[in-house]
Structures are given as structure tokens and as C-alpha cells.
Write a protein that holds these residues in place. Structure first.
Motif, short mmCIF file in Angstrom:
data_model
loop_
_atom_site.label_atom_id
_atom_site.label_comp_id
_atom_site.label_asym_id
_atom_site.label_seq_id
_atom_site.Cartn_x
_atom_site.Cartn_y
_atom_site.Cartn_z
N GLY A 212 0.79 -1.22 0.00
CA GLY A 212 0.00 0.00 0.00
C GLY A 212 0.82 1.27 0.00
N LEU A 213 2.12 1.16 -0.29
CA LEU A 213 3.01 2.32 -0.29
C LEU A 213 3.34 2.73 -1.72
CD1 LEU A 213 5.37 1.11 2.58
CD2 LEU A 213 3.38 2.64 2.75
N LYS A 214 3.84 3.96 -1.87
CA LYS A 214 4.08 4.51 -3.20
C LYS A 214 5.55 4.89 -3.39
CE LYS A 214 -0.63 6.28 -3.76
NZ LYS A 214 -1.47 7.47 -4.03
N PRO A 215 6.31 4.06 -4.12
CA PRO A 215 7.70 4.40 -4.41
C PRO A 215 7.78 5.58 -5.37
CG PRO A 215 7.25 2.06 -4.80
CD PRO A 215 5.93 2.76 -4.65
N LEU A 216 8.91 6.27 -5.32
CA LEU A 216 9.16 7.39 -6.22
C LEU A 216 10.04 6.92 -7.37
CD1 LEU A 216 8.97 10.53 -6.69
CD2 LEU A 216 11.17 10.67 -5.48
N LEU A 217 9.65 7.24 -8.60
CA LEU A 217 10.48 6.92 -9.76
C LEU A 217 11.44 8.07 -10.03
CD1 LEU A 217 8.12 5.04 -12.20
CD2 LEU A 217 10.51 4.45 -11.79
N VAL A 218 12.72 7.72 -10.20
CA VAL A 218 13.78 8.70 -10.46
C VAL A 218 14.38 8.37 -11.82
CG1 VAL A 218 15.98 9.63 -9.66
CG2 VAL A 218 14.25 8.91 -7.98
N GLU A 219 14.34 9.33 -12.74
CA GLU A 219 14.83 9.06 -14.08
C GLU A 219 16.35 8.89 -14.08
OE1 GLU A 219 14.51 10.69 -18.69
OE2 GLU A 219 13.41 11.70 -17.07
N GLY A 220 16.80 7.83 -14.72
CA GLY A 220 18.22 7.54 -14.82
C GLY A 220 18.64 7.44 -16.28
N ALA A 221 19.90 7.04 -16.48
CA ALA A 221 20.44 6.93 -17.83
C ALA A 221 19.92 5.67 -18.52
CB ALA A 221 21.97 6.89 -17.77
N GLN A 222 19.67 5.77 -19.82
CA GLN A 222 19.14 4.63 -20.55
C GLN A 222 20.18 3.55 -20.77
OE1 GLN A 222 16.28 5.10 -23.67
NE2 GLN A 222 16.20 7.31 -23.42
N ASP A 223 21.46 3.87 -20.57
CA ASP A 223 22.49 2.84 -20.81
C ASP A 223 22.67 1.91 -19.61
OD1 ASP A 223 23.82 4.54 -19.09
OD2 ASP A 223 25.37 5.12 -20.51
N ASN A 224 21.85 2.07 -18.59
CA ASN A 224 21.88 1.16 -17.44
C ASN A 224 21.10 -0.11 -17.79
OD1 ASN A 224 22.04 0.03 -14.86
ND2 ASN A 224 20.51 1.41 -13.98
N ILE A 225 21.55 -0.80 -18.83
CA ILE A 225 20.80 -1.93 -19.37
C ILE A 225 21.04 -3.19 -18.55
CG2 ILE A 225 20.88 -1.01 -21.72
CD1 ILE A 225 23.02 -3.25 -22.28
N LYS A 226 20.09 -4.10 -18.66
CA LYS A 226 20.22 -5.41 -18.02
C LYS A 226 20.65 -6.42 -19.07
CE LYS A 226 17.71 -8.67 -15.09
NZ LYS A 226 16.41 -8.98 -14.44
N VAL A 227 21.76 -7.09 -18.84
CA VAL A 227 22.25 -8.10 -19.77
C VAL A 227 21.38 -9.35 -19.59
CG1 VAL A 227 24.19 -9.56 -20.42
CG2 VAL A 227 24.58 -7.18 -19.75
N THR A 228 20.57 -9.62 -20.60
CA THR A 228 19.62 -10.73 -20.53
C THR A 228 19.82 -11.71 -21.67
OG1 THR A 228 17.99 -9.27 -19.49
CG2 THR A 228 17.18 -11.32 -20.42
N ARG A 229 20.11 -11.17 -22.86
CA ARG A 229 20.30 -12.00 -24.05
C ARG A 229 21.72 -11.83 -24.58
NH1 ARG A 229 15.36 -13.85 -25.69
NH2 ARG A 229 13.53 -12.79 -24.80
N PRO A 230 22.18 -12.78 -25.41
CA PRO A 230 23.57 -12.72 -25.88
C PRO A 230 23.97 -11.39 -26.50
CG PRO A 230 22.62 -14.85 -26.42
CD PRO A 230 21.49 -14.02 -25.85
#
Length: 248
Positions: A212-230
């Protein structure tokens, strides 16, 4: 569950302490590699080394808790796992179990009002500037928040057969990144409640929302990618080279 209210102007300010949690017990099936993706090599070092070096190099973080799979055979030779600033613990079946285990490892070390930054082991490109921005924006916040990037692409919703059934309004839609930073006590209790109900969440913010709580979204850099696929390995290498050259 209630969030912790910020200190009033008349109360003495308590020193803020920061800890990081890195869930690294996954097997990375989508990579199709012969080992978990955190042990794949990127620019001469493993993903986990790149990620931990960035977190350990960020001065406000006192300690990094790394949750590994039981009897992980690949951890040997990863020197940073033996750093005095790193504490290893055993992870669980799913990410939420792994993070919960890491939070339990902080019992007696972190106070309920301290901050915990949960960061994906497969996001080796996180910028120090984004870490600092997260701390700055959440200073005094009763709950916490997370890094993210607004969605700019047109979003489609499909049925189970992949036929498009509608276009989703992208206004106010964000991609959720990490770190996700919450008060230790708030996050621990939120995850405990979710797991007690037999539910699974894919990120920490979802557990906070379920409380029931509300986190705050903070805009970051788009290059903070998650390595998921080759193909993400090559992209992460490109972004790292750009960061070092100061081009982005």
C-alpha cells in the motif's frame, strides 16, 4: 504497514547509512550460456566484477550483500567477493527469495531506517551519477524509490496467441531499472508479507506497492541496461566504452 515518517525539524537528524544488495543466484536461462550470466566475461572481467566494483566504488555504500546460489562453483577466483566490504549469503529459488535472504543477512547490522539499494547483478553499466541522483532525490523520503526510464515506444497488448488486442497509452509508463532503494525495515517487512502469502514479485517496488506504499520513480540513464540475451553483452561493452570516453 506504514512508512517511516521523515524526522521533524525539532528531532535530531540521524546519520543515514546505505547498504547494497545484489541478487546473484540466478542461472540466466535466456542467455543460453554454459554458466550463469553473472560469470560471463565482458571486457576482460566477469559481469559480477564490473557490477560490484561500481557499487563498492560508491563511497556512501558501507557494505554490499551478494546473494549467491548454494554451492556456486563459479565464485572461486572472483577476488572482489572476498573484499571486506562484501558479505556473501545464500540465495533462493526466485529473485524475491534471494533478496529476502540478503535482507535477513543484514539483521543486526542495518537499522530499520537505513537505506538498502537492491541492484541487478546483470546491470554492469550503472552510473555513479545515477546512484548519487537516487540518494539525493530520496533524501528524507519515508519509503524510497527506484531508477527508471520513461517509455517512448508505442506499446501493444496481445492475447496469448500474440495477436494484438490493443494499444496501451504510454503516458506515465516507465521501464523499471535498478537500483531500487528503500528503507531496510519497510522493504524487509513488505517482502516478508508477500512471501507469507505465497506470492512472487519480480522487483522490490512491487512488494512495496503490495504493502500500500508509493515508491518514487527517479529518471536515470538509458544505458543502465540489463544483460539478458547474448546480444546485450556487445551493447554493454559499447556503453562502457562510451562512458569511459565521456561521450554519453
Amino acid at each position: 504497514m506504514t512508512a517511516m515518517p521523515p524526522s521533524s525539524p525539532d528531532e535530531p537528524l540521524q546519520p543515514q547509512r546505505f547498504f547494497a544488495v545484489v541478487p546473484a543466484a540466478g542461472v540466466g536461462k535466456r542467455m543460453g550460456a554454459d554458466r550463469p550470466k553473472q560469470y560471463l566475461v565482458l571486457r576482460g572481467r566477469t559481469l559480477i566484477e564490473h557490477t560490484l566494483e561500481r557499487l563498492c566504488g560508491f563511497t556512501p555504500i558501507e557494505r554490499v550483500i551478494v546473494a549467491l546460489a548454494a554451492e556456486d562453483p563459479y565464485r572461486e577466483g572472483i577476488a572482489i567477493l572476498n573484499s571486506s566490504r562484501v558479505l556473501c549469503c545464500e540465495g533462493g529459488a526466485e529473485r524475491c527469495h534471494t533478496v529476502h535472504s540478503a535482507l535477513n543477512s543484514l539483521a543486526g547490522i542495518a537499522a530499520d531506517s537505513d537505506w538498502v539499494l537492491v541492484h541487478d547483478v546483470a546491470r554492469p553499466c550503472v552510473r555513479v551519477e545515477d546512484l548519487q541522483r537516487l540518494l539525493d532525490r530520496l533524501q528524507g523520503h519515508p519509503v524510497g524509490g527506484l531508477l527508471g526510464v520513461p517509455v517512448w515506444d508505442t506499446m501493444k497488448r496481445t492475447a496469448s496467441d500474440d495477436q494484438v488486442i490493443g494499444t496501451v497509452d504510454r503516458q506515465h509508463l516507465w521501464r523499471a531499472y535498478t537500483p531500487q532503494m528503500f528503507r531496510y525495515g519497510v522493504l524487509r517487512d513488505a517482502l516478508s508479507a508477500v512471501l507469507a502469502r505465497g506470492e512472487l514479485v519480480t522487483d522490490e517496488a512491487a512488494a512495496i506497492e503490495a504493502a500500500g506504499l508509493k515508491p518514487l520513480l527517479v529518471e536515470g540513464a538509458q544505458d543502465n541496461i540489463k544483460v539478458t540475451r547474448p546480444e546485450d553483452l556487445a551493447l554493454a561493452e559499447f556503453y562502457m566504452a562510451q562512458q569511459e570516453a565521456g561521450q554519453s
